[in-house]
Design a protein around this motif. Structure first.
Motif, mmCIF file in Angstrom:
data_model
loop_
_atom_site.group_PDB
_atom_site.id
_atom_site.type_symbol
_atom_site.label_atom_id
_atom_site.label_comp_id
_atom_site.label_asym_id
_atom_site.label_seq_id
_atom_site.Cartn_x
_atom_site.Cartn_y
_atom_site.Cartn_z
ATOM 1 N N SER A 91 0.954 -1.248 -0.047
ATOM 2 C CA SER A 91 -0.042 0.093 -0.122
ATOM 3 C C SER A 91 0.904 1.277 0.068
ATOM 4 O O SER A 91 2.053 1.110 0.637
ATOM 5 C CB SER A 91 -1.131 0.034 1.253
ATOM 6 O OG SER A 91 -0.367 0.179 2.411
ATOM 7 N N PRO A 144 -5.638 10.179 7.941
ATOM 8 C CA PRO A 144 -5.325 8.980 7.328
ATOM 9 C C PRO A 144 -4.993 7.769 8.115
ATOM 10 O O PRO A 144 -4.886 6.844 7.609
ATOM 11 C CB PRO A 144 -3.991 9.514 6.552
ATOM 12 C CG PRO A 144 -3.251 10.364 7.379
ATOM 13 C CD PRO A 144 -4.602 11.000 7.893
ATOM 14 N N GLY A 154 -4.836 4.609 10.135
ATOM 15 C CA GLY A 154 -5.861 3.610 10.255
ATOM 16 C C GLY A 154 -6.480 3.072 8.643
ATOM 17 O O GLY A 154 -7.296 2.459 8.552
ATOM 18 N N SER A 155 -5.742 3.817 7.791
ATOM 19 C CA SER A 155 -5.901 3.446 6.369
ATOM 20 C C SER A 155 -5.481 2.085 5.896
ATOM 21 O O SER A 155 -6.099 1.387 5.124
ATOM 22 C CB SER A 155 -5.578 4.557 5.215
ATOM 23 O OG SER A 155 -5.710 5.841 5.688
ATOM 24 N N GLY A 156 -4.412 1.723 6.552
ATOM 25 C CA GLY A 156 -3.950 0.176 6.100
ATOM 26 C C GLY A 156 -5.141 -0.686 6.856
ATOM 27 O O GLY A 156 -5.257 -1.844 6.161
ATOM 28 N N ASP A 157 -5.114 -0.457 7.884
ATOM 29 C CA ASP A 157 -6.179 -1.578 8.623
ATOM 30 C C ASP A 157 -7.498 -1.291 7.659
ATOM 31 O O ASP A 157 -8.266 -2.482 7.711
ATOM 32 C CB ASP A 157 -6.652 -0.781 9.858
ATOM 33 C CG ASP A 157 -5.187 -0.769 10.876
ATOM 34 O OD1 ASP A 157 -4.110 -1.277 10.428
ATOM 35 O OD2 ASP A 157 -5.160 0.035 11.753
ATOM 36 N N THR A 161 -8.204 -0.841 4.554
ATOM 37 C CA THR A 161 -7.663 -1.632 3.507
ATOM 38 C C THR A 161 -7.665 -2.956 3.694
ATOM 39 O O THR A 161 -8.246 -3.954 2.951
ATOM 40 C CB THR A 161 -6.271 -1.315 3.011
ATOM 41 O OG1 THR A 161 -6.198 0.062 2.662
ATOM 42 C CG2 THR A 161 -6.022 -2.129 1.900
ATOM 43 N N MET A 209 -9.082 -0.711 -1.507
ATOM 44 C CA MET A 209 -8.655 0.728 -1.846
ATOM 45 C C MET A 209 -9.716 1.583 -1.188
ATOM 46 O O MET A 209 -9.592 2.528 -0.886
ATOM 47 C CB MET A 209 -8.098 0.791 -3.330
ATOM 48 C CG MET A 209 -7.003 -0.019 -3.847
ATOM 49 S SD MET A 209 -5.391 0.762 -2.955
ATOM 50 C CE MET A 209 -5.192 -0.252 -1.674
ATOM 51 N N GLY A 246 -9.567 1.965 2.416
ATOM 52 C CA GLY A 246 -8.835 2.802 2.870
ATOM 53 C C GLY A 246 -8.840 4.400 2.627
ATOM 54 O O GLY A 246 -8.717 4.969 3.436
ATOM 55 N N THR A 273 -9.558 7.781 5.185
ATOM 56 C CA THR A 273 -9.212 9.183 5.132
ATOM 57 C C THR A 273 -9.966 10.230 5.265
ATOM 58 O O THR A 273 -9.449 11.234 5.615
ATOM 59 C CB THR A 273 -8.026 9.196 4.119
ATOM 60 O OG1 THR A 273 -8.753 9.526 2.912
ATOM 61 C CG2 THR A 273 -7.068 7.966 3.996
HETATM 62 P P1 ATP Z 1 -1.843 2.943 8.560
HETATM 63 O O1 ATP Z 1 -0.558 2.688 9.218
HETATM 64 O O2 ATP Z 1 -2.233 4.326 8.895
HETATM 65 O O3 ATP Z 1 -2.885 2.183 8.783
HETATM 66 P P2 ATP Z 1 -0.578 2.117 6.012
HETATM 67 O O4 ATP Z 1 0.700 2.869 5.857
HETATM 68 O O5 ATP Z 1 -0.616 0.785 6.330
HETATM 69 O O6 ATP Z 1 -1.570 3.109 6.988
HETATM 70 P P3 ATP Z 1 -1.444 3.232 3.432
HETATM 71 O O7 ATP Z 1 -0.644 2.828 2.419
HETATM 72 O O8 ATP Z 1 -1.071 4.729 3.881
HETATM 73 O O9 ATP Z 1 -1.565 2.284 4.682
HETATM 74 O O10 ATP Z 1 -3.048 3.599 2.966
HETATM 75 C C1 ATP Z 1 -3.545 2.413 2.809
HETATM 76 C C2 ATP Z 1 -4.523 2.633 1.639
HETATM 77 O O11 ATP Z 1 -5.589 3.817 2.151
HETATM 78 C C3 ATP Z 1 -3.960 3.250 0.394
HETATM 79 O O12 ATP Z 1 -3.776 2.397 -0.439
HETATM 80 C C4 ATP Z 1 -5.309 4.232 -0.221
HETATM 81 O O13 ATP Z 1 -6.165 3.552 -0.654
HETATM 82 C C5 ATP Z 1 -5.715 4.748 1.192
HETATM 83 N N1 ATP Z 1 -5.077 6.140 1.491
HETATM 84 C C6 ATP Z 1 -4.153 6.028 2.554
HETATM 85 N N2 ATP Z 1 -3.826 7.742 2.376
HETATM 86 C C7 ATP Z 1 -4.476 8.225 1.391
HETATM 87 C C8 ATP Z 1 -4.507 9.470 1.090
HETATM 88 N N3 ATP Z 1 -3.451 10.469 1.424
HETATM 89 N N4 ATP Z 1 -5.053 9.693 -0.121
HETATM 90 C C9 ATP Z 1 -5.961 8.772 -0.536
HETATM 91 N N5 ATP Z 1 -6.077 7.533 -0.279
HETATM 92 C C10 ATP Z 1 -5.365 7.350 0.845
#
Ligand code: ATP
Length: 309
Positions: A221, A248, A250-253, A255, A277, A280, A284
């Motif tokens: 991601s 943003p 928790g976006s990975g979670d 996803t 996606m 995620g 955000t």
């Molecule tokens: P976290 O550790 O905060 O849970 P992460 O680093 O594991 O996040 P990211 O790659 O930041 O995960 O985000 C996962 C998904 O969320 C991305 O692939 C995308 O779909 C969405 N996302 C995250 N940040 C953004 C952003 N700034 N704009 C649009 N989509 C985003």
């Protein structure tokens, strides 16, 4: 149903303050308190997306009771294994455009507590079709504890989505137990492989490394840049639209939650990637961590492009 595993859950407290002053008293009126930990973010989002979810893991003391109460209030099913010590609190101070976090390490788990959890986990596996394992391990559990969880799930024929990093992820990758999916972000992948990755060709070489052999789905991601994906021998670039980001974290979670929901509904890989996606992105757009508005799913699903490369 989806079974989510959170071995070190927390009560997350967010204090919003105009200014953080050191060496004196700071008073806060804007306080947000919720059940947290990466696995519980996955749980909440999968629930909001309409799936049947059961949260498991370890909880203890009054903090543990608060976590269970918070999930009850959201109508989320859970079956945790009880431990003798208190679950942890985690603190996020929002001040002057900064986020300062204070994270308790959490309880130390005894051998007996680990064994009781494993019994419960085996029992819950029977009803699950997808298992998500997220976050770090609490003290006291061996670094290869997730290897055990993945192998039990594999034996029971359940798909595991593993979102971990550092030693506990490495232990799984070096073992014979293979999750169905891992979801490192770019930094986690670079740290794991000890390299800096610039191009798609470099990503392809890295993801073909023997360390990832036997894992059907790898979703790297990339925040606002969407994701780079290896599914069996095919590579995809997933492009997402520009959106206005509120929080943003928790976006990975989210996803992982989107992926778990799509897999449990038997969707094909392209639909799975799109829902992952979308979840995620929707996270955000909300102030709360690990929170999506399900009414917006259809609107964003269609805006995601999955391109084979
Ligand atoms: P976290 O550790 O905060 O849970 P992460 O680093 O594991 O996040 P990211 O790659 O930041 O995960 O985000 C996962 C998904 O969320 C991305 O692939 C995308 O779909 C969405 N996302 C995250 N940040 C953004 C952003 N700034 N704009 C649009 N989509 C985003």
């Amino acid at each position: 149903m989806i079974l989510t595993v959170t071995m070190n859950p927390s009560v997350d407290m967010m204090y919003a303050m105009d200014k953080l002053e050191l060496d004196t008293v700071n008073r806060v009126s804007d306080v947000l308190k919720s059940a947290g930990g990466k696995g519980l973010n996955v749980t909440r989002v999968a629930h909001q997306l309409g799936s049947k979810v059961v949260a498991t893991g370890l909880v203890g003391g009054t903090v543990g009771a608060y976590i269970e109460k918070d999930l009850n209030q959201s109508g989320i099913n859970h079956r945790f294994s009880q431990i003798a010590s208190e679950s942890r609190n985690c603190l996020a101070l929002i001040h002057e455009g900064h986020q300062t976090e204070v994270l308790e390490k959490g309880p130390t788990i005894s051998k007996e507590e680990a064994t009781s959890f494993l019994e419960l986990y085996r029992d819950l596996l029977k009803q699950a079709n997808v298992v998500t394992i997220s976050g770090s391990l609490p003290q006291g559990l061996p670094v290869d504890f997730y290897v055990l969880l993945v192998s039990e799930a594999e034996e029971a024929g359940k798909r595991v989505l593993l979102d971990s990093s550092g030693q506990s992820l490495e232990a799984v990758l070096k073992s014979q137990s293979k999750p169905y999916m891992i979801k490192p972000n770019t930094e986690e992948l670079e740290a794991l492989m000890g390299v800096s990755i610039q191009t798609d060709d470099e990503l392809k070489v890295i993801l073909r490394d023997s360390l990832f052999e036997g894992i059907p789905l790898i979703v790297v991601s990339m925040g606002a840049d969407g994701a780079f994906v290896k599914y069996n021998e095919i590579f995809y670039r997933v492009k997402i639209p520009k959106i206005t980001v509120v929080n943003p974290v928790g976006s990975g979670d989210s996803t992982v939650a989107g992926m778990a929901v799509a897999i449990s509904e038997g969707k094909d890989i392209l639909e799975c990637l799109k829902l992952a996606m979308t979840a995620g992105m929707l996270n955000t757009m909300e102030a709360k961590t690990g929170f999506v508005n399900p009414d917006k799913v259809d609107e964003y699903l269609d805006k995601i492009e999955v391109i084979e490369i």
